[in-house]
Write an enzyme that holds these catalytic residues in place. Structure first.
Site, short mmCIF file in Angstrom:
data_model
loop_
_atom_site.label_atom_id
_atom_site.label_comp_id
_atom_site.label_asym_id
_atom_site.label_seq_id
_atom_site.Cartn_x
_atom_site.Cartn_y
_atom_site.Cartn_z
N ASN A 68 0.83 -1.19 0.00
CA ASN A 68 0.00 0.00 0.00
C ASN A 68 0.87 1.25 0.00
OD1 ASN A 68 0.64 -0.78 2.75
ND2 ASN A 68 -0.86 0.70 3.48
N VAL A 69 0.41 2.27 -0.73
CA VAL A 69 1.09 3.55 -0.81
C VAL A 69 0.05 4.62 -0.52
CG1 VAL A 69 2.41 5.14 -2.26
CG2 VAL A 69 2.72 2.67 -2.52
N GLU A 70 0.18 5.27 0.62
CA GLU A 70 -0.80 6.27 1.04
C GLU A 70 -0.49 7.64 0.46
OE1 GLU A 70 -2.03 4.37 5.34
OE2 GLU A 70 -0.90 6.24 5.32
N TYR A 74 -5.90 10.61 0.92
CA TYR A 74 -6.52 9.30 1.14
C TYR A 74 -7.18 8.72 -0.10
CZ TYR A 74 -5.57 9.67 6.11
OH TYR A 74 -4.95 9.79 7.32
N CYS A 79 -4.10 0.47 -2.55
CA CYS A 79 -3.97 -0.72 -1.70
C CYS A 79 -2.90 -1.65 -2.26
CB CYS A 79 -5.29 -1.47 -1.63
SG CYS A 79 -6.65 -0.54 -0.90
N GLU A 81 -3.09 -4.84 -2.92
CA GLU A 81 -3.57 -5.76 -3.95
C GLU A 81 -3.58 -5.09 -5.32
OE1 GLU A 81 -5.90 -6.69 -0.12
OE2 GLU A 81 -5.04 -4.94 -1.09
N CYS A 114 -10.27 -5.06 -0.04
CA CYS A 114 -11.42 -4.15 -0.06
C CYS A 114 -12.22 -4.36 -1.35
CB CYS A 114 -10.95 -2.70 0.05
SG CYS A 114 -10.17 -2.04 -1.44
N CYS A 117 -10.38 -3.43 -4.60
CA CYS A 117 -9.36 -4.43 -4.95
C CYS A 117 -10.00 -5.69 -5.50
CB CYS A 117 -8.48 -4.76 -3.74
SG CYS A 117 -7.38 -3.41 -3.30
#
Length: 157
Positions: A68-70, A74, A79, A81, A114, A117
């Protein structure tokens, strides 16, 4: 986005008294989970500290990982996946097919894929592909078709 791992929303993947924990994972899935855990160590998650990794086993035998790369907004966060899926298509082309998926996090918290994904993976995952992920009652393994039984499909491809 969650501010910490304690703020996880409940879902059907949370603890149920009628569920029996998975037996020992087959070697293939255990190896895939190791790849996912290593990918999670590279997470960029300064806002939530929720470090997730994913590993995809392609039908060709290749394993592709993502994390994941935030982003502070947001909504632009990706995510693990989807990160792995984008890497797989970038490396091997749009004809890839996913034979298995593993998700791991370093927060000891339930984290099934999620909805976004699941829908993205639906374009490439075999219906019977096992998906292993952390649930509240331990590791859970389900066929991809069970985690997204009503995937959108426009039959344009």
């Amino acid at each position: 986005m969650y501010t910490n791992a304690q703020n996880v929303l409940p879902s059907d993947f949370m603890t149920h008294s009628d569920r029996i924990p998975n037996p020992a994972l087959p070697d293939l899935l255990a190896d895939l989970l190791d790849h996912a855990r290593r990918a999670a160590a590279h997470s960029y998650s300064p806002y939530s500290n929720f470090r997730v990794g994913a590993a995809l086993k392609l039908t060709t035998g290749e394993i592709v990982t993502g994390t994941n790369v935030e982003n502070v907004s947001y909504g632009l966060t990706i995510c693990a996946e989807r990160s792995a899926l984008v890497a797989a298509v970038s490396q091997y082309g749009p004809a890839i097919r996913i034979a298995a998926v593993a998700v791991a996090n370093l927060n000891n918290t339930a984290s099934p894929p999620c909805g976004a994904c699941r829908q993205m993976l639906a374009e490439f995952a075999l219906p019977e592909a096992p998906v292993v992920f952390p649930a509240a009652d331990g590791q859970r393994t389900m066929a991809f078709s069970a985690i997204l039984p009503l995937a959108l499909d426009m039959k344009l491809k």
